[in-house]
Design a protein around this motif. Structure first.
Motif, PDB file in Angstrom:
ATOM      1  N   THR A   1       0.821  -1.211   0.000  1.00 33.40           N
ATOM      2  CA  THR A   1       0.000   0.000   0.000  1.00 33.40           C
ATOM      3  C   THR A   1       0.854   1.261   0.000  1.00 33.40           C
ATOM      4  N   THR A   2       2.174   1.123   0.143  1.00 33.04           N
ATOM      5  CA  THR A   2       3.052   2.294   0.181  1.00 33.04           C
ATOM      6  C   THR A   2       4.076   2.325  -0.938  1.00 33.04           C
ATOM      7  N   GLY A   3       4.190   1.261  -1.717  1.00 35.56           N
ATOM      8  CA  GLY A   3       5.189   1.259  -2.771  1.00 35.56           C
ATOM      9  C   GLY A   3       5.093   0.047  -3.667  1.00 35.56           C
ATOM     10  N   VAL A   4       5.985   0.011  -4.656  1.00 28.27           N
ATOM     11  CA  VAL A   4       5.980  -1.062  -5.638  1.00 28.27           C
ATOM     12  C   VAL A   4       7.401  -1.292  -6.148  1.00 28.27           C
ATOM     13  N   LYS A   5       7.713  -2.537  -6.465  1.00 31.52           N
ATOM     14  CA  LYS A   5       8.961  -2.828  -7.185  1.00 31.52           C
ATOM     15  C   LYS A   5       8.586  -2.996  -8.647  1.00 31.52           C
ATOM     16  N   LEU A   6       9.140  -2.131  -9.488  1.00 28.74           N
ATOM     17  CA  LEU A   6       8.781  -2.068 -10.898  1.00 28.74           C
ATOM     18  C   LEU A   6       9.926  -2.578 -11.760  1.00 28.74           C
ATOM     19  N   ILE A   7       9.624  -3.499 -12.678  1.00 33.01           N
ATOM     20  CA  ILE A   7      10.613  -4.038 -13.605  1.00 33.01           C
ATOM     21  C   ILE A   7      10.411  -3.372 -14.959  1.00 33.01           C
ATOM     22  N   ILE A   8      11.485  -2.747 -15.488  1.00 34.70           N
ATOM     23  CA  ILE A   8      11.394  -2.034 -16.756  1.00 34.70           C
ATOM     24  C   ILE A   8      12.559  -2.436 -17.659  1.00 34.70           C
ATOM     25  N   PRO A   9      12.436  -2.215 -18.981  1.00 36.12           N
ATOM     26  CA  PRO A   9      13.580  -2.460 -19.870  1.00 36.12           C
ATOM     27  C   PRO A   9      14.708  -1.480 -19.549  1.00 36.12           C
TER      28      PRO A   9
END
Length: 237
Positions: free
Chosen positions: A130-138
């Protein structure tokens, strides 16, 4: 895109009774040190079947702060739920304990300090709280310091995540089955992965109350389903 909730609007709350698998959401219409009252929008809510004295928990956000309380069911009449307030639940609201592994589609763009934004790109989550995210990007030339993103909770990815990310278009062409979660976040750390992709640790800096409750409800539902599946497997063995 969803609009942010008016700060003068009554706060939304998620109510959950884990022992009997009942959960719903509503607007807080009464709250003091002893009782919380929620107006439930779902007229067919299973809350009508909950017995007095059932223990649950309620989650809501006020001025950007997440609150969780243990509650006891008192009554449910004319779509108004009355709960007796118990203990404050602190631990699970921390990022370290509230993180749930989940791979969903994300559209994101760089948000600059002058208020301008870059082009939209696609990504995938690795986990969400609810406070953040781990984002996978190129791979990108410059790591963003702050981003805007749309999280599509209804678009979970299964299978080969690397190939899935490579096949995503930079601009979405199909309409989602439900409105995305709109966030703004600060990149707290990043990691270069062996497959040349990049993992961004993003802390939410702007998230509407209604979207925070949607995330919380989605994560609670997922954890309940996961725990039920694990229990079924244990019973087999």
């Amino acid at each position: 895109m969803p609009t942010e909730q008016n700060t003068n609007s009554p706060p939304l709350a998620d109510i959950r009774f884990p022992n009997i698998g009942v959960n719903d959401a509503g607007v807080i219409v009464k709250m003091d040190t002893q009782v919380i009252g929620l107006r439930i929008a779902n007229r067919q809510s299973a809350l009508a079947q909950v017995a007095r004295g059932e223990v649950g928990e309620v989650v809501f956000t006020v001025r950007g702060l997440l609150h969780r309380f243990q509650v006891v069911f008192l009554a449910y009449k004319k779509n108004v739920l009355l709960l007796s307030v118990g203990n404050v639940l602190r631990g699970p609201q921390l990022r370290k304990t509230d993180r749930v592994e989940m791979v969903i589609h994300v559209s994101w763009r760089t948000f600059r300090s002058d208020g301008s934004s870059g082009a939209w790109y696609s990504g995938l989550t690795q986990d969400i709280s609810t406070t953040g995210v781990k984002l996978i990007i190129p791979t990108v030339q410059d790591i963003p310091q702050e981003i805007e993103a749309l999280l599509y909770l209804s678009e979970e990815v299964v299978g080969n995540n690397e190939n899935e990310l490579n096949q995503l278009n930079h601009m979405r062409s199909s309409a989602p089955t439900e409105p995305p979660i709109k966030i703004r976040g600060r990149v707290r750390h990043y990691t270069s992965l062996p497959d040349t992709r990049i993992a961004l640790g993003v802390l939410f800096t702007r998230l509407s109350d209604i979207d925070r409750v949607r995330i919380q409800k989605h994560l609670l539902d997922r954890q309940t389903h996961k725990n039920g599946a694990e229990k079924d497997i244990a019973n087999v063995f």
